[in-house]
Motif scaffolding. Structure first.
Motif, PDB file in Angstrom:
ATOM      1  N   LEU A  51     -23.728  11.724   5.710  1.00  0.00           N
ATOM      2  CA  LEU A  51     -22.268  11.645   5.809  1.00  0.00           C
ATOM      3  C   LEU A  51     -21.795  12.111   7.188  1.00  0.00           C
ATOM      4  O   LEU A  51     -20.899  11.498   7.785  1.00  0.00           O
ATOM      5  CB  LEU A  51     -21.629  12.486   4.705  1.00  0.00           C
ATOM      6  CG  LEU A  51     -20.100  12.541   4.692  1.00  0.00           C
ATOM      7  CD1 LEU A  51     -19.489  11.143   4.636  1.00  0.00           C
ATOM      8  CD2 LEU A  51     -19.615  13.380   3.503  1.00  0.00           C
ATOM      9  N   LEU A  52     -22.397  13.175   7.712  1.00  0.00           N
ATOM     10  CA  LEU A  52     -22.028  13.646   9.046  1.00  0.00           C
ATOM     11  C   LEU A  52     -22.300  12.566  10.088  1.00  0.00           C
ATOM     12  O   LEU A  52     -21.467  12.318  10.978  1.00  0.00           O
ATOM     13  CB  LEU A  52     -22.804  14.921   9.387  1.00  0.00           C
ATOM     14  CG  LEU A  52     -22.564  15.491  10.786  1.00  0.00           C
ATOM     15  CD1 LEU A  52     -21.113  15.911  10.975  1.00  0.00           C
ATOM     16  CD2 LEU A  52     -23.510  16.670  11.058  1.00  0.00           C
ATOM     17  N   ALA A  73     -13.157  21.156   8.168  1.00  0.00           N
ATOM     18  CA  ALA A  73     -14.442  20.630   8.632  1.00  0.00           C
ATOM     19  C   ALA A  73     -15.030  21.513   9.726  1.00  0.00           C
ATOM     20  O   ALA A  73     -14.304  22.061  10.563  1.00  0.00           O
ATOM     21  CB  ALA A  73     -14.263  19.209   9.152  1.00  0.00           C
ATOM     22  N   THR A  74     -16.351  21.628   9.719  1.00  0.00           N
ATOM     23  CA  THR A  74     -17.077  22.344  10.771  1.00  0.00           C
ATOM     24  C   THR A  74     -17.819  21.382  11.680  1.00  0.00           C
ATOM     25  O   THR A  74     -18.418  21.796  12.664  1.00  0.00           O
ATOM     26  CB  THR A  74     -18.080  23.323  10.153  1.00  0.00           C
ATOM     27  OG1 THR A  74     -19.068  22.585   9.401  1.00  0.00           O
ATOM     28  CG2 THR A  74     -17.377  24.314   9.225  1.00  0.00           C
ATOM     29  N   ASN A  75     -17.821  20.087  11.304  1.00  0.00           N
ATOM     30  CA  ASN A  75     -18.546  19.053  12.049  1.00  0.00           C
ATOM     31  C   ASN A  75     -20.037  19.351  12.101  1.00  0.00           C
ATOM     32  O   ASN A  75     -20.706  19.109  13.099  1.00  0.00           O
ATOM     33  CB  ASN A  75     -17.966  18.885  13.454  1.00  0.00           C
ATOM     34  CG  ASN A  75     -16.534  18.400  13.421  1.00  0.00           C
ATOM     35  OD1 ASN A  75     -16.199  17.482  12.674  1.00  0.00           O
ATOM     36  ND2 ASN A  75     -15.671  19.039  14.197  1.00  0.00           N
ATOM     37  N   THR A  76     -20.545  19.891  11.004  1.00  0.00           N
ATOM     38  CA  THR A  76     -21.976  20.129  10.836  1.00  0.00           C
ATOM     39  C   THR A  76     -22.390  19.547   9.488  1.00  0.00           C
ATOM     40  O   THR A  76     -21.548  19.129   8.688  1.00  0.00           O
ATOM     41  CB  THR A  76     -22.315  21.628  10.874  1.00  0.00           C
ATOM     42  OG1 THR A  76     -21.773  22.252   9.684  1.00  0.00           O
ATOM     43  CG2 THR A  76     -21.736  22.298  12.115  1.00  0.00           C
ATOM     44  N   ASP A  97     -20.753  20.430   6.054  1.00  0.00           N
ATOM     45  CA  ASP A  97     -19.569  19.767   5.504  1.00  0.00           C
ATOM     46  C   ASP A  97     -19.965  18.832   4.364  1.00  0.00           C
ATOM     47  O   ASP A  97     -20.997  18.156   4.423  1.00  0.00           O
ATOM     48  CB  ASP A  97     -18.861  18.946   6.577  1.00  0.00           C
ATOM     49  CG  ASP A  97     -18.232  19.799   7.659  1.00  0.00           C
ATOM     50  OD1 ASP A  97     -18.085  21.021   7.436  1.00  0.00           O
ATOM     51  OD2 ASP A  97     -17.891  19.244   8.721  1.00  0.00           O
ATOM     52  N   GLY A  98     -19.125  18.787   3.359  1.00  0.00           N
ATOM     53  CA  GLY A  98     -19.311  17.828   2.286  1.00  0.00           C
ATOM     54  C   GLY A  98     -18.177  16.823   2.266  1.00  0.00           C
ATOM     55  O   GLY A  98     -17.346  16.765   3.176  1.00  0.00           O
ATOM     56  N   ALA A  99     -18.107  16.065   1.190  1.00  0.00           N
ATOM     57  CA  ALA A  99     -17.091  15.017   1.090  1.00  0.00           C
ATOM     58  C   ALA A  99     -15.682  15.577   1.038  1.00  0.00           C
ATOM     59  O   ALA A  99     -14.719  14.854   1.300  1.00  0.00           O
ATOM     60  CB  ALA A  99     -17.358  14.152  -0.141  1.00  0.00           C
ATOM     61  N   ALA A 100     -15.534  16.864   0.690  1.00  0.00           N
ATOM     62  CA  ALA A 100     -14.200  17.459   0.585  1.00  0.00           C
ATOM     63  C   ALA A 100     -13.755  18.134   1.874  1.00  0.00           C
ATOM     64  O   ALA A 100     -12.761  18.860   1.868  1.00  0.00           O
ATOM     65  CB  ALA A 100     -14.170  18.474  -0.558  1.00  0.00           C
ATOM     66  N   HIS A 101     -14.480  17.911   2.973  1.00  0.00           N
ATOM     67  CA  HIS A 101     -14.131  18.530   4.252  1.00  0.00           C
ATOM     68  C   HIS A 101     -13.476  17.504   5.181  1.00  0.00           C
ATOM     69  O   HIS A 101     -13.882  16.346   5.233  1.00  0.00           O
ATOM     70  CB  HIS A 101     -15.374  19.089   4.946  1.00  0.00           C
ATOM     71  CG  HIS A 101     -15.921  20.335   4.301  1.00  0.00           C
ATOM     72  ND1 HIS A 101     -16.586  20.306   3.094  1.00  0.00           N
ATOM     73  CD2 HIS A 101     -15.909  21.637   4.703  1.00  0.00           C
ATOM     74  CE1 HIS A 101     -16.962  21.541   2.770  1.00  0.00           C
ATOM     75  NE2 HIS A 101     -16.558  22.359   3.717  1.00  0.00           N
ATOM     76  N   GLU A 102     -12.483  17.952   5.906  1.00  0.00           N
ATOM     77  CA  GLU A 102     -11.850  17.168   6.967  1.00  0.00           C
ATOM     78  C   GLU A 102     -11.143  18.140   7.900  1.00  0.00           C
ATOM     79  O   GLU A 102     -11.031  19.337   7.612  1.00  0.00           O
ATOM     80  CB  GLU A 102     -10.852  16.152   6.407  1.00  0.00           C
ATOM     81  CG  GLU A 102     -11.278  14.690   6.527  1.00  0.00           C
ATOM     82  CD  GLU A 102     -11.503  14.221   7.963  1.00  0.00           C
ATOM     83  OE1 GLU A 102     -10.977  14.860   8.894  1.00  0.00           O
ATOM     84  OE2 GLU A 102     -12.182  13.208   8.134  1.00  0.00           O
ATOM     85  N   ASP A 103     -10.661  17.613   9.014  1.00  0.00           N
ATOM     86  CA  ASP A 103      -9.908  18.437   9.950  1.00  0.00           C
ATOM     87  C   ASP A 103      -8.482  18.593   9.420  1.00  0.00           C
ATOM     88  O   ASP A 103      -7.700  17.642   9.420  1.00  0.00           O
ATOM     89  CB  ASP A 103      -9.897  17.791  11.341  1.00  0.00           C
ATOM     90  CG  ASP A 103      -9.292  18.701  12.399  1.00  0.00           C
ATOM     91  OD1 ASP A 103      -8.420  19.527  12.047  1.00  0.00           O
ATOM     92  OD2 ASP A 103      -9.676  18.593  13.568  1.00  0.00           O
ATOM     93  N   ASN A 104      -8.161  19.792   8.955  1.00  0.00           N
ATOM     94  CA  ASN A 104      -6.838  20.039   8.361  1.00  0.00           C
ATOM     95  C   ASN A 104      -5.692  19.804   9.328  1.00  0.00           C
ATOM     96  O   ASN A 104      -4.545  19.615   8.902  1.00  0.00           O
ATOM     97  CB  ASN A 104      -6.767  21.490   7.853  1.00  0.00           C
ATOM     98  CG  ASN A 104      -7.465  21.658   6.518  1.00  0.00           C
ATOM     99  OD1 ASN A 104      -6.888  21.410   5.477  1.00  0.00           O
ATOM    100  ND2 ASN A 104      -8.713  22.080   6.562  1.00  0.00           N
ATOM    101  N   PHE A 105      -5.979  19.818  10.618  1.00  0.00           N
ATOM    102  CA  PHE A 105      -4.910  19.742  11.607  1.00  0.00           C
ATOM    103  C   PHE A 105      -4.682  18.320  12.125  1.00  0.00           C
ATOM    104  O   PHE A 105      -3.716  18.075  12.841  1.00  0.00           O
ATOM    105  CB  PHE A 105      -5.224  20.694  12.763  1.00  0.00           C
ATOM    106  CG  PHE A 105      -5.452  22.104  12.308  1.00  0.00           C
ATOM    107  CD1 PHE A 105      -4.389  22.908  11.938  1.00  0.00           C
ATOM    108  CD2 PHE A 105      -6.733  22.619  12.204  1.00  0.00           C
ATOM    109  CE1 PHE A 105      -4.597  24.204  11.487  1.00  0.00           C
ATOM    110  CE2 PHE A 105      -6.961  23.913  11.751  1.00  0.00           C
ATOM    111  CZ  PHE A 105      -5.886  24.709  11.391  1.00  0.00           C
ATOM    112  N   THR A 106      -5.565  17.388  11.780  1.00  0.00           N
ATOM    113  CA  THR A 106      -5.403  16.009  12.257  1.00  0.00           C
ATOM    114  C   THR A 106      -5.487  14.959  11.149  1.00  0.00           C
ATOM    115  O   THR A 106      -5.157  13.798  11.382  1.00  0.00           O
ATOM    116  CB  THR A 106      -6.478  15.672  13.312  1.00  0.00           C
ATOM    117  OG1 THR A 106      -7.783  15.777  12.706  1.00  0.00           O
ATOM    118  CG2 THR A 106      -6.391  16.617  14.503  1.00  0.00           C
ATOM    119  N   MET A 107      -5.919  15.341   9.946  1.00  0.00           N
ATOM    120  CA  MET A 107      -6.227  14.321   8.936  1.00  0.00           C
ATOM    121  C   MET A 107      -4.994  13.572   8.440  1.00  0.00           C
ATOM    122  O   MET A 107      -5.109  12.465   7.898  1.00  0.00           O
ATOM    123  CB  MET A 107      -6.952  14.962   7.749  1.00  0.00           C
ATOM    124  CG  MET A 107      -6.135  15.940   6.940  1.00  0.00           C
ATOM    125  SD  MET A 107      -7.164  16.704   5.649  1.00  0.00           S
ATOM    126  CE  MET A 107      -5.911  17.611   4.733  1.00  0.00           C
TER     127      MET A 107
END
Length: 597
Positions: free
Chosen positions: A240-241, A280-283, A286-296
């Motif tokens: 996924l990453l 998201a940590t961009n590693t 991260d799973g399917a429930a991770h994203e960048d909270n500030f840009t998503m």
């Protein structure tokens, strides 16, 4: 200034789907039935009345229109003007304008637009590749057919993905079939999509599966794929990453947003309260429930700015912090605004997390976070997945810590829970005692049928049900001053978005493997639909605008392919929209009804 035609809702922008059919129509815009009736009146010596300035844009006639108002009124006709219902129960006969469109429902069932008070459509709209929901696949051939159709409409070699909102338990239409209850293999996916790489992942982190094209690409990146295409361990997260890093662009995200919206209206969900994502940590962690909270949210807001959006979106802000000072939450409360926006898109509250964990003995700052939210005058929404267990029946469940924290916040800021309509979601193990305590301070419950996919019998738990205990909660709401409850999906990670699957579970208690796991907690179909419509209007603090088909409210409705109130239980899962209207605009046309008038 907008033209008269635009004012009445018939601009190209507003009729997103079905416009081509409308443009091709010729002759009178009245239905044949209405035309014959007026011709008869003219023969009897009555003169036709000229169109009035307040003529409706759309009139739907000859239907079974369940308004879901306080009396559960059913009518045969409804009129819409300027994005709102103007007459309910009347066909506005004699007041049709030149542009009035009359749609003959031919006896079909109509319900208000479905409101999902807790889901993750923003994550769905930020998926890499051509994300393709499989929540309506009940067999391996179903998966193959859905993927083959998807491949036919996208570039060769483009990735087809299904990330969350799906489970192998769903593929269980025939338990005697050896393919029941498992993901498709590499060979089976190759048959359907030989020219497009595929990635299917269950839940947050897998397991997953891929086809030969995907296997070759993943293995070139050092990601382990079994011979049959299956992926386990941390390989799904690594895959996924890789897909996120190579496929996601601003353009692809906007396309995915539109895809997510287009899917939503096919199952009749017109309003979504999104509950955020883990940062998201961009590693590979991260799973399917991770994203960048500030840009998503950016691609969603861009789609709205381009007038391409076809659903209503409400945005909650998730905060998962272990720091006792909850610095991100503090800054959000200082620098953001709740309930800011318009009828189509607006901000919401803090949720579905306000801090990491709930147990103060384990260092959770949850109680302090609740008080910070209360001090700022915000609405809070949290979730509970816990139950007391038989091996440690005295250990409090998460909902108990949450309700105690709500009580403490309400004590410091009297009335905040009731005034701002604080919510606890999912609550599979909540008991009557704790329902009563939450009700006493004005708290509310969001109910999800998420255990339909992966729930099991509850021998290891104190509560004798795989909740939520729908019957217990709905009955509690019927008492004077009873607790407010609404329905949600929690899609698109551990559960499907499709509301009819959740209503199936709420009314039968049966999971995807056809096992009764929620005994004695079934509610009626009318009650379940009310939780998804009228009650959710209240949940959004928009009960005067949404949730029922009543004069003056925003004109959101769904015409169904079958009668929700009479079909056999198993056919509830097959209910779909044949026509979805949002704000008086046809946003989905299944080609079943004649939209030419």
């Amino acid at each position: 200034m907008a033209s008269d035609k635009q004012r009445r809702g018939f601009s190209r922008r507003r009729f997103i789907q079905g416009a081509a059919a409308a443009a091709a129509a010729s002759g009178s815009m009245l239905s044949s039935a209405a035309r014959k009736e007026e011709d008869a009146e003219e023969k009897r010596g009555h003169r036709r009345r000229p169109p009035s300035d307040d003529a409706p844009d759309i009139v739907l006639v000859n239907g079974k229109i369940h308004t879901m108002d306080g009396e559960n009124t059913v009518v045969s006709a409804v009129s819409i003007r300027d994005g709102r219902f103007v007459e309910v129960g009347h066909a506005s006969r004699g007041r049709h304008g030149h542009d009035t469109r009359v749609i003959d429902l031919r006896g079909r069932t109509v319900v208000p637009g479905i409101i999902d008070n807790h889901n993750h459509i923003v994550l769905m709209g930020n998926r890499p590749g051509y994300h393709t929901p499989l929540e309506n696949a009940y067999s391996i051939p179903d998966v193959q057919a859905i993927y083959a159709e998807r491949a036919a409409g996208i570039p060769r070699d483009a990735w087809i993905t299904t990330i969350g909102g799906f489970h192998s338990n769903h593929i269980y239409a025939n338990p005697s079939d050896p393919t029941s209850g498992r993901l498709p293999t590499r060979a089976e996916l190759d048959i359907a999509v030989p020219n497009n790489p595929v990635f299917i992942e269950i839940g947050f982190t897998g397991p997953a599966t891929t086809n030969s094209a995907g296997k070759s690409i993943f293995e070139s990146q050092g990601i382990t794929v079994a011979e049959n295409g299956s992926m386990t361990g941390n390989n799904p997260s690594r895959a996924l990453l890789y897909l996120r890093q190579t496929l996601l662009t601003p353009e692809s995200r906007r396309r995915a947003v539109i895809d997510a919206m287009n899917y939503a209206v096919t199952v009749g969900v017109t309003t979504h309260l999104d509950q955020g994502a883990f940062q998201a940590t961009n590693t590979a962690a991260d799973g399917a429930a991770h994203e960048d909270n500030f840009t998503m949210h950016i691609p969603f807001l861009q789609v709205y700015a381009q007038d391409k959006a076809i659903i209503r979106l409400r945005i909650n802000f998730l905060h998962m912090e272990s720091d006792p000072a909850t610095p991100e939450l503090v800054q959000r409360l200082k620098n953001a605004f709740q309930f800011l926006g318009n009828d189509m898109v607006k901000t919401g509250a803090i949720g579905e997390f306000i801090a990491s964990g709930t147990n103060p003995a384990l260092g959770s700052p949850f109680a302090d976070a609740a008080k910070r939210v209360a001090a700022a005058g915000w609405r809070a929404e949290v979730h509970s997945l816990g139950r007391r267990t038989t091996n440690n029946p005295s250990a409090p469940a998460d909902f108990e810590f949450e309700i105690m924290a709500f009580e403490a916040a309400n004590g410091d800021f009297p009335g905040i829970v009731r005034e701002r309509r604080w919510v606890i979601a999912h609550v599979p193990g909540i008991t009557q005692e704790w329902i009563d305590r939450l009700q006493a301070i004005g708290g509310n419950l969001s109910l999800t049928g998420w255990q339909y996919l992966a729930g099991n019998p509850t021998a290891s738990t104190v509560a004798p049900y795989a909740g939520p205990p729908f019957r217990m909660i709905v009955d509690s709401g019927k008492r004077p001053g009873g607790i407010h409850a609404g329905m949600s999906s929690d899609g698109m990670q551990i559960a499907p978005m499709n509301p009819w699957l959740h209503m199936y579970y709420a009314t039968t208690g049966i999971n995807a493997r056809k096992v009764l796991i929620n005994p004695n907690q079934q509610i009626s179909r009318e009650e379940a639909l009310s939780l998804y419509t009228r009650e959710n209007g209240w949940f959004l603090r928009e009960e005067d605008q949404l949730g029922t088909i009543e004069s003056g409210k925003l004109a959101d409705l769904v015409v169904l392919n079958s009668d929700y109130f009479t079909v056999p239980n198993e056919d509830l899962k097959k209910i779909r929209s044949v026509l979805t209207v949002v704000g008086g605009n046809v946003v989905y046309d299944g080609g079943v009804l004649d939209l030419r008038g």
